[in-house]
Design an enzyme around this catalytic site. Sequence first.
Site, PDB file in Angstrom:
ATOM      1  N   ASP A  26       0.711  -1.044   0.061  1.00 13.48           N
ATOM      2  CA  ASP A  26      -0.034   0.203   0.031  1.00 13.48           C
ATOM      3  C   ASP A  26       0.813   1.275   0.086  1.00 13.48           C
ATOM      4  OD1 ASP A  26      -2.320   1.393   0.251  1.00 13.48           O
ATOM      5  OD2 ASP A  26      -2.256   1.443   2.591  1.00 13.48           O
ATOM      6  N   ASN A  33       6.949  -7.120   7.259  1.00 12.79           N
ATOM      7  CA  ASN A  33       5.689  -6.577   7.609  1.00 12.79           C
ATOM      8  C   ASN A  33       4.666  -7.249   6.688  1.00 12.79           C
ATOM      9  OD1 ASN A  33       4.081  -3.905   8.388  1.00 12.79           O
ATOM     10  ND2 ASN A  33       3.664  -4.336   6.262  1.00 12.79           N
ATOM     11  N   GLU A  34       3.570  -7.643   7.681  1.00 10.56           N
ATOM     12  CA  GLU A  34       2.359  -8.259   7.396  1.00 10.56           C
ATOM     13  C   GLU A  34       2.716  -9.427   6.389  1.00 10.56           C
ATOM     14  OE1 GLU A  34      -0.791  -5.479   6.557  1.00 10.56           O
ATOM     15  OE2 GLU A  34      -0.799  -5.157   8.697  1.00 10.56           O
ATOM     16  N   ASN A  73      -0.286  -5.235  13.907  1.00 11.97           N
ATOM     17  CA  ASN A  73      -0.774  -4.011  13.174  1.00 11.97           C
ATOM     18  C   ASN A  73      -2.509  -4.658  13.215  1.00 11.97           C
ATOM     19  OD1 ASN A  73       1.531  -3.324  12.452  1.00 11.97           O
ATOM     20  ND2 ASN A  73       1.413  -3.725  10.275  1.00 11.97           N
ATOM     21  N   TYR A 111      -6.632  -3.208  13.037  1.00 14.76           N
ATOM     22  CA  TYR A 111      -7.489  -2.089  12.447  1.00 14.76           C
ATOM     23  C   TYR A 111      -8.934  -2.311  12.807  1.00 14.76           C
ATOM     24  CZ  TYR A 111      -3.635  -0.457   9.864  1.00 14.76           C
ATOM     25  OH  TYR A 111      -2.446   0.411   9.449  1.00 14.76           O
ATOM     26  N   TYR A 156     -11.081  -1.573   9.226  1.00 20.71           N
ATOM     27  CA  TYR A 156     -11.245  -2.743   8.035  1.00 20.71           C
ATOM     28  C   TYR A 156     -12.182  -3.597   8.700  1.00 20.71           C
ATOM     29  CZ  TYR A 156      -7.188  -0.479   5.419  1.00 20.71           C
ATOM     30  OH  TYR A 156      -6.598   0.186   4.757  1.00 20.71           O
ATOM     31  N   GLU A 198       0.972  -0.737  14.079  1.00 20.49           N
ATOM     32  CA  GLU A 198       0.022   0.055  13.469  1.00 20.49           C
ATOM     33  C   GLU A 198      -1.363  -0.152  13.564  1.00 20.49           C
ATOM     34  OE1 GLU A 198      -0.258  -1.064   9.095  1.00 20.49           O
ATOM     35  OE2 GLU A 198       1.978  -0.960   8.886  1.00 20.49           O
ATOM     36  N   TRP A 213      -0.702   4.421  12.771  1.00 13.18           N
ATOM     37  CA  TRP A 213      -0.412   4.443  11.325  1.00 13.18           C
ATOM     38  C   TRP A 213      -1.305   5.561  10.791  1.00 13.18           C
ATOM     39  CZ3 TRP A 213       3.004   2.484   8.526  1.00 13.18           C
ATOM     40  CH2 TRP A 213       2.870   2.216   6.914  1.00 13.18           C
ATOM     41  N   LYS A 240      -4.414   8.112   6.538  1.00 12.42           N
ATOM     42  CA  LYS A 240      -4.572   7.641   7.907  1.00 12.42           C
ATOM     43  C   LYS A 240      -3.448   8.557   8.576  1.00 12.42           C
ATOM     44  CE  LYS A 240      -6.226   2.879   7.314  1.00 12.42           C
ATOM     45  NZ  LYS A 240      -6.068   2.779   6.042  1.00 12.42           N
TER      46      LYS A 240
HETATM   47  C1  GCB Z   1      -1.472  -2.113   6.569  1.00 15.71           C
HETATM   48  C2  GCB Z   1       0.154  -2.061   6.214  1.00 15.71           C
HETATM   49  C3  GCB Z   1       0.150  -0.647   5.459  1.00 15.71           C
HETATM   50  C4  GCB Z   1      -1.056  -0.164   5.100  1.00 15.71           C
HETATM   51  C5  GCB Z   1      -2.051  -0.022   6.274  1.00 15.71           C
HETATM   52  C6  GCB Z   1      -3.358   0.511   5.570  1.00 15.71           C
HETATM   53  O1  GCB Z   1      -1.538  -3.166   7.562  1.00 15.71           O
HETATM   54  O2  GCB Z   1       1.115  -2.576   6.820  1.00 15.71           O
HETATM   55  O3  GCB Z   1       1.310  -0.544   4.617  1.00 15.71           O
HETATM   56  O4  GCB Z   1      -0.709   1.173   4.538  1.00 15.71           O
HETATM   57  O5  GCB Z   1      -2.302  -1.176   6.405  1.00 15.71           O
HETATM   58  O6  GCB Z   1      -3.713   1.941   5.965  1.00 15.71           O
HETATM   59  O7  GCB Z   1      -4.221  -0.313   5.115  1.00 15.71           O
END
Ligand code: GCB
Length: 602
Positions: A162, A413-414, A468, A470, A474, A507, A552, A571
């Site tokens: 991303d 990462n992820e 990380n 959300y 999400y 994040e 993040w 974000k």
């Molecule tokens: C994540 C990623 C990051 C993205 C973020 C997002 O988990 O590590 O690269 O930018 O989510 O904002 O979706």
Amino acid sequence: MLYPIQTQTRTLMDLSGIWKFKVDDNFQDDPAKPLADAYRVAVPASYNDQIPDTELRQHAGFFNYQTRFTVPNTLADDRLILRFGSVTHEAWVYVNGEEVAYHKGGFTPFEADITDQVTDGENLLTVRVSNLLDYSTLPVGNYSETTDENGGIVRHVDENFDFFNYSGIHRPVKLYSVPVAHINDITIVPVVDLANQSADVKVTVQATGDYDSVRLTIFDEEGQEVANGEGAEAQLALDQVNLWQPLNAYLYTLEVALVKDGADLDVYYEDFGVRDIKVEKGQFLINGEPFYFKGFGKHEDTYVSGRGLNQPYNVLDVGLMKMMSANSIRTSHYPYSEEMMRLCDREGIVVIDEVPAVGLLDGFGFDALNLEDFQNDKTWSVMKTHEAHEQVLRELIARDKNHACVVMWSIANEAANYAPGAYEYFKPLFDLSKELDPQQRPNTYIAIMMSTPEHDLTTDLVDVICLNRYYGWYIGTGDLAKAETDTRSELQAWQEKYPEKPIMYTEYGADTVAGFHSVYGEPFSEEFQEDYYIMNSKVFDEINNFVGEQLWNFSDFQTKFGIQRVQGNKKGIFTREREPKSVVRYLTDRWKNIPNFGYKNR
Ligand code: GCB
């Protein structure tokens, strides 16, 4: 690998400036000849946002850069080294038509001895660059080809991550001289005795050529000599040591001199900090005290410069962090410039240093967060990134091993850490990191939402659990009550399962359009962003082993197009111009009241 500096024995020349630039997908340009019909672009910087041409900005393929340089004849007795801070993602370098260097990997430096290629008068420097990514590169890209109406190949890269695939010569190009006998590398390992406020500084010097001895001297910040020694391997004792502390940095300078017949042949200066890092009983200890991370995941991303080195922005960003009482960053999702690492050393910003291992998920997409079919995930049978992954880890540690600011390595990462084969893929990389790092820092990877306490297969490898998450964005968009319950139950589950491992967020965030307000606190509004952070903070404070919050993102940043992205990822708690969204006030108040050490009462 040493950073290029000028000393009494070394001359440093900067080849930054306006270079020629041209697409050359069919390898028609001769690197020995001046480029015809070229654009002009500034180096260092991404090329993408410098030329207002939509197709060119998005182009996937090959490019040529070109400039000229002249070497002062006072350097005739020295060796000349050409050094690139980074070229994204692959580079072939030619001096007067002869290939002198090749490097794959867009975020680490490389250099070549070009003494034998350089001529009197003007020299022609051509750099062929590719910005292609596939399942064998890091970062990972989805590569495909089509043909145009003339039967020519058209290449496509769909980022498996991303952020915009900025490319070009991103960091400074330097030409420096070294004497024939010279220092190649220096390794510094300070071993601290906290009780006695002293340290043994272990120094290893690699050098080439004919010299009698190596002289080592340590100076304090006032320039006073505080220790000295001799030899390519030595241990120097520091009494009454000034520790490098978060937001309170102290840097010593090690002078290394190669000596022959009483004269200094080569001299190099390396700044270093003295500090101790340990992970113990669910705590992250810096200098023996439990540290709490407050800060950010970032990007190297600014207007026009793209991913290119932008020192005023780096300085401003660190200033904004300090204004907020933040103390740390992660170099998401690739090694940042050496200039930024030196700034973090100087300013006391604690760094989690990440390799560009991002996109290690077969079929990345925002919907991937809803995938549950872990058993049939093919990631580890389709990825061909083993070699690249080892290389980026080697190059990152070689570059950053002496930095006081670096307290932990992030190995990915992820990635699909929940998919069959994950442990077999990652175990050798964690072993390699331990083998390579002279300071034996902790290691981690950054876990994606699907890597839950029940599904993650590789947590045993990490020293710190980095998540990380959300919830409320999400997952269950807008429902902060549910997000709070989910966050709490997941964090409690991690703590119960791994009571000895510290846990932190690397994040969490919500896209927020600056200036968009809502009395209902709707998603995308500044009110929602604030509510989201208030909710998360509340849960963090309940979890004993929770040692840090890196949100993040520091600022809005450019990404590829998609219906989830409106001119990029929003974000940021700052806009891309670094104007604050309202949440900055809330977080500043919170972080001002969280001490760097001993936050969690146990
Ligand atoms: C994540 C990623 C990051 C993205 C973020 C997002 O988990 O590590 O690269 O930018 O989510 O904002 O979706």
